[in-house]
Every structure is written in structure tokens, then in C-alpha cells.
Write a protein that holds these residues in place. Structure first.
Motif, mmCIF file in Angstrom:
data_model
loop_
_atom_site.group_PDB
_atom_site.id
_atom_site.type_symbol
_atom_site.label_atom_id
_atom_site.label_comp_id
_atom_site.label_asym_id
_atom_site.label_seq_id
_atom_site.Cartn_x
_atom_site.Cartn_y
_atom_site.Cartn_z
ATOM 1 N N LYS A 34 7.496 -6.397 6.843
ATOM 2 C CA LYS A 34 6.906 -6.066 8.150
ATOM 3 C C LYS A 34 5.970 -4.874 8.026
ATOM 4 O O LYS A 34 4.895 -4.844 8.626
ATOM 5 C CB LYS A 34 8.020 -5.779 9.165
ATOM 6 C CG LYS A 34 8.836 -7.014 9.543
ATOM 7 C CD LYS A 34 9.944 -6.667 10.530
ATOM 8 C CE LYS A 34 10.777 -7.894 10.866
ATOM 9 N NZ LYS A 34 11.888 -7.562 11.807
ATOM 10 N N TYR A 35 6.377 -3.872 7.250
ATOM 11 C CA TYR A 35 5.500 -2.720 7.023
ATOM 12 C C TYR A 35 4.288 -3.117 6.173
ATOM 13 O O TYR A 35 3.179 -2.600 6.375
ATOM 14 C CB TYR A 35 6.274 -1.590 6.342
ATOM 15 C CG TYR A 35 7.111 -0.770 7.299
ATOM 16 C CD1 TYR A 35 6.506 0.045 8.254
ATOM 17 C CD2 TYR A 35 8.496 -0.802 7.249
ATOM 18 C CE1 TYR A 35 7.263 0.809 9.132
ATOM 19 C CE2 TYR A 35 9.265 -0.038 8.127
ATOM 20 C CZ TYR A 35 8.648 0.764 9.065
ATOM 21 O OH TYR A 35 9.396 1.530 9.938
ATOM 22 N N ASN A 36 4.472 -4.046 5.231
ATOM 23 C CA ASN A 36 3.345 -4.501 4.421
ATOM 24 C C ASN A 36 2.278 -5.184 5.271
ATOM 25 O O ASN A 36 1.079 -5.035 5.019
ATOM 26 C CB ASN A 36 3.836 -5.465 3.330
ATOM 27 C CG ASN A 36 4.506 -4.741 2.174
ATOM 28 O OD1 ASN A 36 4.300 -3.547 1.971
ATOM 29 N ND2 ASN A 36 5.323 -5.456 1.414
ATOM 30 N N LYS A 37 2.722 -5.927 6.269
ATOM 31 C CA LYS A 37 1.762 -6.571 7.172
ATOM 32 C C LYS A 37 1.051 -5.538 8.046
ATOM 33 O O LYS A 37 -0.124 -5.675 8.367
ATOM 34 C CB LYS A 37 2.484 -7.597 8.054
ATOM 35 C CG LYS A 37 2.944 -8.828 7.293
ATOM 36 C CD LYS A 37 3.657 -9.806 8.214
ATOM 37 C CE LYS A 37 4.122 -11.033 7.435
ATOM 38 N NZ LYS A 37 4.862 -11.995 8.299
ATOM 39 N N GLN A 38 1.793 -4.506 8.425
ATOM 40 C CA GLN A 38 1.228 -3.464 9.273
ATOM 41 C C GLN A 38 0.270 -2.573 8.503
ATOM 42 O O GLN A 38 -0.724 -2.069 9.044
ATOM 43 C CB GLN A 38 2.354 -2.628 9.878
ATOM 44 C CG GLN A 38 1.921 -1.666 10.957
ATOM 45 C CD GLN A 38 3.101 -0.921 11.589
ATOM 46 O OE1 GLN A 38 4.264 -1.263 11.337
ATOM 47 N NE2 GLN A 38 2.807 0.057 12.406
ATOM 48 N N PHE A 39 0.576 -2.364 7.208
ATOM 49 C CA PHE A 39 -0.250 -1.480 6.370
ATOM 50 C C PHE A 39 -0.649 -2.228 5.085
ATOM 51 O O PHE A 39 -0.109 -1.942 4.010
ATOM 52 C CB PHE A 39 0.508 -0.194 6.030
ATOM 53 C CG PHE A 39 0.958 0.584 7.238
ATOM 54 C CD1 PHE A 39 0.071 1.424 7.891
ATOM 55 C CD2 PHE A 39 2.262 0.464 7.708
ATOM 56 C CE1 PHE A 39 0.485 2.143 9.004
ATOM 57 C CE2 PHE A 39 2.664 1.191 8.821
ATOM 58 C CZ PHE A 39 1.784 2.024 9.480
ATOM 59 N N PRO A 40 -1.558 -3.175 5.182
ATOM 60 C CA PRO A 40 -1.949 -3.970 4.009
ATOM 61 C C PRO A 40 -2.760 -3.151 3.014
ATOM 62 O O PRO A 40 -3.230 -2.046 3.319
ATOM 63 C CB PRO A 40 -2.801 -5.084 4.616
ATOM 64 C CG PRO A 40 -3.378 -4.476 5.857
ATOM 65 C CD PRO A 40 -2.312 -3.558 6.387
ATOM 66 N N ALA A 41 -2.939 -3.727 1.837
ATOM 67 C CA ALA A 41 -3.755 -3.068 0.813
ATOM 68 C C ALA A 41 -5.188 -2.949 1.306
ATOM 69 O O ALA A 41 -5.714 -3.822 1.996
ATOM 70 C CB ALA A 41 -3.709 -3.878 -0.476
ATOM 71 N N LYS A 42 -5.818 -1.851 0.947
ATOM 72 C CA LYS A 42 -7.216 -1.618 1.332
ATOM 73 C C LYS A 42 -8.140 -2.235 0.295
ATOM 74 O O LYS A 42 -7.818 -2.317 -0.886
ATOM 75 C CB LYS A 42 -7.475 -0.124 1.449
ATOM 76 C CG LYS A 42 -6.675 0.555 2.548
ATOM 77 C CD LYS A 42 -6.899 2.063 2.546
ATOM 78 C CE LYS A 42 -6.048 2.735 3.618
ATOM 79 N NZ LYS A 42 -6.188 4.214 3.585
ATOM 80 N N GLU A 43 -9.310 -2.667 0.752
ATOM 81 C CA GLU A 43 -10.294 -3.222 -0.174
ATOM 82 C C GLU A 43 -10.696 -2.168 -1.192
ATOM 83 O O GLU A 43 -10.942 -1.024 -0.857
ATOM 84 C CB GLU A 43 -11.541 -3.675 0.602
ATOM 85 C CG GLU A 43 -11.331 -4.910 1.454
ATOM 86 C CD GLU A 43 -11.013 -6.147 0.633
ATOM 87 O OE1 GLU A 43 -11.580 -6.255 -0.470
ATOM 88 O OE2 GLU A 43 -10.201 -6.968 1.063
ATOM 89 N N GLY A 44 -10.740 -2.591 -2.485
ATOM 90 C CA GLY A 44 -11.159 -1.672 -3.536
ATOM 91 C C GLY A 44 -10.094 -0.715 -3.963
ATOM 92 O O GLY A 44 -10.361 0.152 -4.761
ATOM 93 N N SER B 109 0.844 -1.198 0.000
ATOM 94 C CA SER B 109 0.000 0.000 0.000
ATOM 95 C C SER B 109 0.875 1.242 0.000
ATOM 96 O O SER B 109 2.082 1.168 0.267
ATOM 97 C CB SER B 109 -0.892 0.015 1.250
ATOM 98 O OG SER B 109 -0.094 0.143 2.415
ATOM 99 N N SER B 110 0.252 2.371 -0.278
ATOM 100 C CA SER B 110 0.987 3.640 -0.220
ATOM 101 C C SER B 110 1.490 3.912 1.187
ATOM 102 O O SER B 110 2.580 4.468 1.377
ATOM 103 C CB SER B 110 0.086 4.794 -0.684
ATOM 104 O OG SER B 110 -0.252 4.649 -2.037
ATOM 105 N N GLU B 111 0.682 3.524 2.176
ATOM 106 C CA GLU B 111 1.089 3.737 3.580
ATOM 107 C C GLU B 111 2.356 2.951 3.895
ATOM 108 O O GLU B 111 3.279 3.455 4.546
ATOM 109 C CB GLU B 111 -0.037 3.322 4.526
ATOM 110 C CG GLU B 111 -1.254 4.234 4.500
ATOM 111 C CD GLU B 111 -2.198 3.956 3.350
ATOM 112 O OE1 GLU B 111 -3.157 4.730 3.157
ATOM 113 O OE2 GLU B 111 -1.972 2.959 2.616
ATOM 114 N N ALA B 112 2.409 1.699 3.449
ATOM 115 C CA ALA B 112 3.603 0.889 3.678
ATOM 116 C C ALA B 112 4.814 1.507 2.969
ATOM 117 O O ALA B 112 5.911 1.601 3.544
ATOM 118 C CB ALA B 112 3.371 -0.531 3.177
#
Length: 342
Positions: free
Chosen positions: A332-342, A118-121
Motif C-alpha cells: 500500500k505504501y509502495n503504491k502511494q510512494f512509487p519509484a521516481k523516474e531516473g 522507493s525511499s519514501e515508501a
């Protein structure tokens, strides 16, 4: 003309131009000119961020330094500017991480497809000095180092005549990619023909039919006019590749301690302003592309694209084992900030 010869020629031309300017102004109080190059327009968030950097440095050290920002490839292509920064002919430039992997292969990590969930990750990784600092410093022996990162959004495919709804739609198409070995391999796995070229060449190549499409963020459609030619933009979001602000290492090291503090704070301001302007600019670009240029935005199923290029990630990690700690930290960041639905 070889790349090496072109780079040498560019250095000589710049030396003559800058030397003439210095001679013309030799009666004025001497200031050190800081030359900064990038490949975007004067409306782009990167340019606005660099103007904020220029303002901050000159407000604090204006009696000593004259910061000059050159947009729109006025100092050459990104590769030209990186080479000029290596030699010290210019002090600072902005370059996509994609082309920097040829200077040190540790930088391959940020070019891997679908690296960030995600962008957050992505943002949290790039703001984590334990991850980016050793990567930024990896090219010191080559004459430059990264001083901050800039947001370049996510990269997706856009095409002239054929919408990309699936991986199969890419088969046989000539797609411009950045001058990166990783990007070429990615396109091979997706079944298309990679056409590496400088960003400034893309519009003409699209218009003349040399290429069928390209891959970039939404800003390329409007700020660089690619939406005038390409009417289909497919959100596969295969990469989130940062732009890196790099500076000549020997120049940085030669700065007096107090001056260096000012420049370092200026780099932080550049990062903050560019990222803030980026969010606004992307929203405006998408609206303009859709409603004024007639670009159709497509949202394909991402999983088949991920599956098609997954062998590349495994191949790169197996070949370049020093990337593994960085890859694991990113997960680790990907798990913390996964992709959002849609």
C-alpha cells in the motif's frame, strides 16, 4: 571455535573487564552503567545518533546512569553483540535486520529483495507502528526487542575488477553478504557465490582476494575504506534493510516508569539524529568515493535483477505465511510512494 563457545567466552571476558572497572570505581557514587555497542566508526551517523542518545539520557538521569557507547565492534561482531544483549551482558546494540531473521523468522520481511518501491515508501513503513511494533516485539522470548530503527540506505553491489552492468556480470563472483539465509538465496538466484561474513572482516577479504566484491550502501566505500579496493559501484539497489536498535528485554522491563520514559525519548532522538546525519553523510561519501578514490558509479537496468530474484519473494511468502499481512501493508505504501523516474 564455535559461535556458541565464542559468545560464552565473550561474556566471561566482558564480565572480568567490567567487574574490574566497577571495583576500581567502587568508592565513587554508584551509577548503573548502560553499555551500548555497534560496528561502525566514530564518524558514522549511527555513532553520532548514539552520542545524542547518551547526552539526552545523562542530562536527565545522569545521577543514576552512565551511558557508554562502544563503536567499531569493540564488543564483538554484530552477532556477538546480539547474543550479549540477549544475556544482558550489554544493554543495547545496533544490528542489521538481516542477521536478526535467525532469531525470529517474522523479521525475514525486511530482508526481501526489492521490497520497497522507493525511499519514501521505506521510511513511511518503518515509521508505521502498526507494521514494525509486532516485529520489534517478536524476539522478547529470546531476551531482546527492537526499540527503534536506523536508516542504512539502499544496498548495491561493488566490485574490485569487474563492473556489474547486468545480472550476467555477477556470475561466478564471490560476493560478501550479511549473515542471513535470505541474502544467500538471493545471491544464488543472481548466479554468484555468496560469502557470508561479519562486516569487520570485509576489507581484509577484499584486499586479499578472498572475495571479489560486496554489497552495501555508499558509506562502506569511504567510512570503511572499501572504495580503496573496489572501484565499481553498481546501483541495482536490491535491498533497503534497516538497522535495528535492540535492547535487553528484562533490563527494559526493570526500569522505573519515569526512567523508561526518558530512555524511550532518547531512542526517538537517536532515530531523528541518525536519519538526519545519514542524508548528509551519504552525499559526502559519494562525492569522496568518486572524486578522491576513483570509484565509478554505474546505473544498470534494475528490472532484470528484480526478475531474477522474484522467485525468492514468492518462496518466502509461501513458506512463511505470517509475513503476508506485513507484505500487503507495505505494498500500500509502495503504491502511494512509487519509484521516481531516473
Amino acid at each position: 571455535m564455535s559461535r556458541k563457545f565464542r559468545s560464552i567466552l565473550m561474556v566471561l571476558v566482558l564480565a572480568l573487564v567490567f567487574g574490574a572497572c566497577a571495583k576500581k570505581n567502587e568508592t565513587k557514587p554508584a551509577k548503573t552503567i548502560i553499555r551500548v555497542g555497534h560496528n561502525q566508526s566514530q564518524n558514522h551517523p549511527t555513532h553520532l545518533g548514539l552520542l545524542a542518545f547518551e547526552k539526552y539520557v545523562e542530562e536527565n538521569l545522569g545521577d543514576k546512569y552512565d551511558v557508554q557507547v562502544y563503536p567499531s565492534e569493540l564488543l564483538g561482531s554484530q552477532i556477538d553483540m546480539v547474543q550479549l544483549t540477549q544475556t544482558g551482558a550489554i544493554n543495547i546494540c545496533v544490528a542489521s535486520n538481516a542477521i536478526l531473521e535467525t532469531f525470529n523468522d517474522v523479521r525475514e520481511i525486511f530482508n526481501l529483495p526489492y521490497l520497497f518501491a522507493s525511499s519514501e515508501a521505506y521510511h513511511h513503513v518503518m515509521d508505521d507502528p502498526s507494521i514494525v511494533k509486532p516485529i520489534f516485539e517478536s524476539t522478547r522470548d529470546g531476551g531482546f526487542e527492537g526499540v527503534c530503527w536506523l536508516d542504512a540506505g539502499s544496498r548495491s553491489f561493488y566490485t574490485k575488477d569487474k563492473p556489474i552492468n547486468s545480472v550476467a556480470d555477477l556470475k561466478g563472483l564471490k560476493i560478501r553478504v550479511q549473515q542471513s539465509p535470505t541474502n544467500v538465496k538471493m545471491m544464488n538466484l543472481l548466479g554468484s557465490s555468496a560469502s557470508p561474513m561479519g562486516f569487520g572482516e570485509v576489507y581484509t577479504a577484499l584486499q586479499s582476494g578472498i572475495i571479489d566484491g560486496a554489497e552495501n550502501n555508499e558509506m562502506a566505500l569511504t567510512d570503511n575504506g572499501h572504495g580503496e579496493v573496489c572501484k565499481y559501484y553498481s546501483y541495482d539497489m536490491h535491498q533497503m534493510v534497516p538497522d535495528i536498535v535492540i535492547a535487553n528485554y528484562h533490563w527494559l522491563e526493570s526500569l522505573p516508569k519515569e526512567d523508561r520514559k526518558v530512555f524511550d525519548e532518547g531512542f526517538k532522538i537517536l532515530n531523528e539524529v541518525q536519519r538526519k546525519e545519514w542524508q548528509t553523510a551519504v552525499s559526502k561519501a559519494k562525492d569522496k568515493a568518486e572524486n578522491e578514490l576513483g570509484v565509478e558509479f554505474i546505473y544498470p537496468d534494475q528490472k532484470p535483477f528484480v526478475d531474477a530474484v522474484s522467485p525468492l519473494t514468492q518462496e518466502v511468502l509461501k513458506r512463511n505465511e505470517k509475513l503476508i499481512p506485513f507484505y500487503e501493508a507495505i505494498q500500500k505504501y509502495n503504491k502511494q510512494f512509487p519509484a521516481k523516474e531516473g
